[in-house]
Write a protein that holds these residues in place. Structure first.
Motif, PDB file in Angstrom:
ATOM      1  N   LEU A 187     -22.735   3.062 -12.091  1.00 41.01           N
ATOM      2  CA  LEU A 187     -22.625   1.653 -12.478  1.00 41.01           C
ATOM      3  C   LEU A 187     -23.960   0.929 -12.306  1.00 41.01           C
ATOM      4  O   LEU A 187     -24.373   0.138 -13.172  1.00 41.01           O
ATOM      5  CB  LEU A 187     -21.544   0.972 -11.639  1.00 41.01           C
ATOM      6  CG  LEU A 187     -21.323  -0.524 -11.885  1.00 41.01           C
ATOM      7  CD1 LEU A 187     -20.831  -0.758 -13.295  1.00 41.01           C
ATOM      8  CD2 LEU A 187     -20.335  -1.097 -10.864  1.00 41.01           C
ATOM      9  N   VAL A 188     -24.655   1.183 -11.194  1.00 40.43           N
ATOM     10  CA  VAL A 188     -25.950   0.540 -10.944  1.00 40.43           C
ATOM     11  C   VAL A 188     -26.958   0.935 -12.016  1.00 40.43           C
ATOM     12  O   VAL A 188     -27.693   0.080 -12.544  1.00 40.43           O
ATOM     13  CB  VAL A 188     -26.474   0.914  -9.540  1.00 40.43           C
ATOM     14  CG1 VAL A 188     -27.939   0.500  -9.377  1.00 40.43           C
ATOM     15  CG2 VAL A 188     -25.619   0.247  -8.468  1.00 40.43           C
ATOM     16  N   VAL A 189     -26.998   2.220 -12.384  1.00 40.11           N
ATOM     17  CA  VAL A 189     -27.975   2.688 -13.374  1.00 40.11           C
ATOM     18  C   VAL A 189     -27.679   2.110 -14.747  1.00 40.11           C
ATOM     19  O   VAL A 189     -28.573   1.586 -15.428  1.00 40.11           O
ATOM     20  CB  VAL A 189     -28.000   4.232 -13.414  1.00 40.11           C
ATOM     21  CG1 VAL A 189     -28.850   4.729 -14.580  1.00 40.11           C
ATOM     22  CG2 VAL A 189     -28.559   4.777 -12.107  1.00 40.11           C
ATOM     23  N   THR A 190     -26.428   2.189 -15.190  1.00 42.63           N
ATOM     24  CA  THR A 190     -26.093   1.720 -16.544  1.00 42.63           C
ATOM     25  C   THR A 190     -26.267   0.204 -16.670  1.00 42.63           C
ATOM     26  O   THR A 190     -26.851  -0.279 -17.648  1.00 42.63           O
ATOM     27  CB  THR A 190     -24.652   2.104 -16.905  1.00 42.63           C
ATOM     28  OG1 THR A 190     -23.754   1.635 -15.872  1.00 42.63           O
ATOM     29  CG2 THR A 190     -24.509   3.607 -17.038  1.00 42.63           C
ATOM     30  N   SER A 191     -25.794  -0.545 -15.686  1.00 39.96           N
ATOM     31  CA  SER A 191     -25.951  -1.998 -15.747  1.00 39.96           C
ATOM     32  C   SER A 191     -27.392  -2.407 -15.484  1.00 39.96           C
ATOM     33  O   SER A 191     -27.895  -3.386 -16.062  1.00 39.96           O
ATOM     34  CB  SER A 191     -25.012  -2.683 -14.758  1.00 39.96           C
ATOM     35  OG  SER A 191     -25.212  -2.200 -13.447  1.00 39.96           O
TER      36      SER A 191
END
Length: 502
Positions: A187-191
């Protein structure tokens, strides 16, 4: 080599995107805080599965913090040099991959290696999150609120870690405490790819390998010495590590003063306000982490709470820290930064003293004592962090953010080592070993309350619990005195100009 065409700071973002970007950064730091607290709960289960030696168990816990602390300054410098967003996202991918390795480690050495990689990745995340906040939020008022949310996420992660870990270990195998990192990092990487702006130092200068080596050689031995003295006392290893760390630290400072483009601007420590903020930050973390360390044991061993019940009992401090986000702007407007930090530390000192006074009282009074601790530490952590990262220009945000993170890590290590050792010392002095108890059982009684409860006859349990509570009272009182001293230091050293009213 980067050129001057590279932008100095992040572009100005819309209000919605700024706060959405903050949510990404807060999620990353919350996960790091959770990850730092769940391992201790998993030790019995992973011990049964992997059969590590006693020394391997220590390294499973220590290698992460040693690696993290040793690399913070270096990773902060690399973030300034190559881009904070880039380093954060690479670190997030690495953290997720290392979590998978840890979750499915087939042996103790493999788990130690995975924990080392987690420390490397964690060192890229911490300074990058704070330095991105420095560059995204250019308005000082907004930045203070953003750091308050960032600090709350860190504190909330530390508080909910035992709850999450306890739930997972009741339903799944020990590796699940590492596996939860993976979806959050995805989630951190994609967002982060969509929401975070890039920023870097346009004039990073030549990378100095010797400075990087000296920074690690200074921090790692000192942190290890503190950890080692808890279990083995002062011995040759402790003294050797202290000498190596201090020598490397002196050489690092001398080299930074000679370099035209230093890895770390050590001249900042000559500013009393900056030094006061760093010291106050260390002591705030020292008191918070040390209190959480012994308070969890106190609730479970002395009061008989279960792990989940103990975690819930600590929530008043977390909930109080969330209030900081709402009140911090008005507190700074009325008092100024230095006096607001002193107020926060004073509140925390009062709460710690109240914990000592209410150790034998019903839980209601303990819960009330946790409120000023959470509120005060949250206020102090936010404003000291803001003072530290505001002391340097935005282009050096990564390097100066590493100072905040190193101070945090030092506070964690010292809080557990000093307060934990004091608690054990007072307990061993106060506990009464029943006559006729076998020598092995008597040694377990003196070792800790947790061990004592397994071997003591029922009629002797109350005495052991009273001895432990005495240790809690002494430890809380010392933490209160140190925190009060830090409050005085903040009041004297950190200026308190009041921001202009809109």
């Amino acid at each position: 080599m980067l050129t001057s065409a590279t932008p100095v700071a992040a572009p100005v973002l819309s209000t919605r995107r700024r706060w959405a970007a903050l949510a990404v950064l807060a999620a990353a730091v919350l996960l790091l805080a959770v990850d730092g607290t769940v391992l201790s709960l998993a030790v019995p289960a992973l011990t049964a599965s992997l059969a590590p030696t006693a020394e391997q168990v220590l390294w499973i816990g220590d290698v992460y913090s040693l690696t993290l602390a040793g690399l913070l300054v270096l990773m902060g410098n690399l973030a300034d040099r190559f881009g904070r967003k880039r380093v954060l996202l690479i670190g997030s991918v690495a953290f997720g991959a290392a979590s998978l390795l840890a979750a499915f480690a087939p042996s103790a050495p493999a788990l130690i290696g995975a924990r080392l990689l987690l420390g490397v990745a964690g060192a890229t995340l911490m300074p990058s999150t704070l330095s991105l906040i420095r560059n995204i939020f250019t308005d000082s008022g907004e930045r203070t609120r953003a750091i308050a949310i960032w600090s709350t996420a860190f504190g909330a992660g530390s508080a909910v870690g035992p709850l999450v870990g306890g739930f997972l270990l009741e339903h799944f195998w020990w590796g699940s405490v590492f596996l939860i990192n993976v979806p959050v990092m995805v989630l951190v990487v994609t967002s982060g790819l969509l929401l975070l702006p890039e920023s870097r130092d346009p004039r990073p200068g030549r990378f100095d390998v010797l400075s990087a080596v000296l920074s690690m050689a200074a921090v790692v031995p000192l942190v290890y010495a503190v950890k080692h003295v808890v279990g083995a006392g002062v011995d040759g290893v402790t003294v050797s590590c202290l000498l190596v760390g201090l020598t490397a630290g002196v050489l690092f400072v001398r080299r930074q003063r000679r370099l035209e483009q230093p890895m770390l601007d050590v001249e900042l420590f000559g500013n009393p306000a900056f030094l006061g903020a760093v010291v106050a930050n260390v002591i705030a973390i020292f008191a918070l982490v040390g209190m959480l360390f012994f308070f969890s044991q106190y609730l479970q061993f002395a009061r008989g709470f279960g792990p989940l019940q103990a975690g819930l009992a600590e929530l008043p401090a977390t909930l109080a820290s969330i209030v900081v986000v709402v009140i911090i702007a008005s507190v700074v407007a009325r008092l100024g930064r230095g006096r607001a930090i002193a107020l926060g530390l004073g509140l925390a000192a009062a709460g710690l003293a109240a914990v000592a006074a209410a150790a034998h009282a019903p839980y209601l009074w303990l819960g009330l004592a946790l409120v000023p601790i959470g509120l005060g530490i949250g206020l102090a952590m936010t404003l000291t962090g803001d003072a530290i990262i505001s002391a340097a220009p935005p282009r050096k945000a990564g390097s100066v953010s590493a100072i905040t993170e190193t101070a945090n890590e030092l506070g964690v290590v010292l809080g557990i080592a000093v307060l934990g050792s004091l608690l054990s010392l007072v307990y061993r002095h106060a506990v009464n070993v029943p006559a006729g108890l076998p020598a092995a059982d008597a040694a377990r009684v003196r070792d800790s309350l947790g061990s004592a409860l397994q071997v003591l006859p029922p009629q002797a349990v109350a005495g052991a619990r009273d001895a432990f509570i005495t240790g809690v009272q002494v430890t809380s009182s010392l933490a209160a005195a140190l925190t009060l001293g830090a409050a005085v230091l903040a009041w004297v050293l950190i200026p308190s100009p009041r921001p202009p009213r809109p």
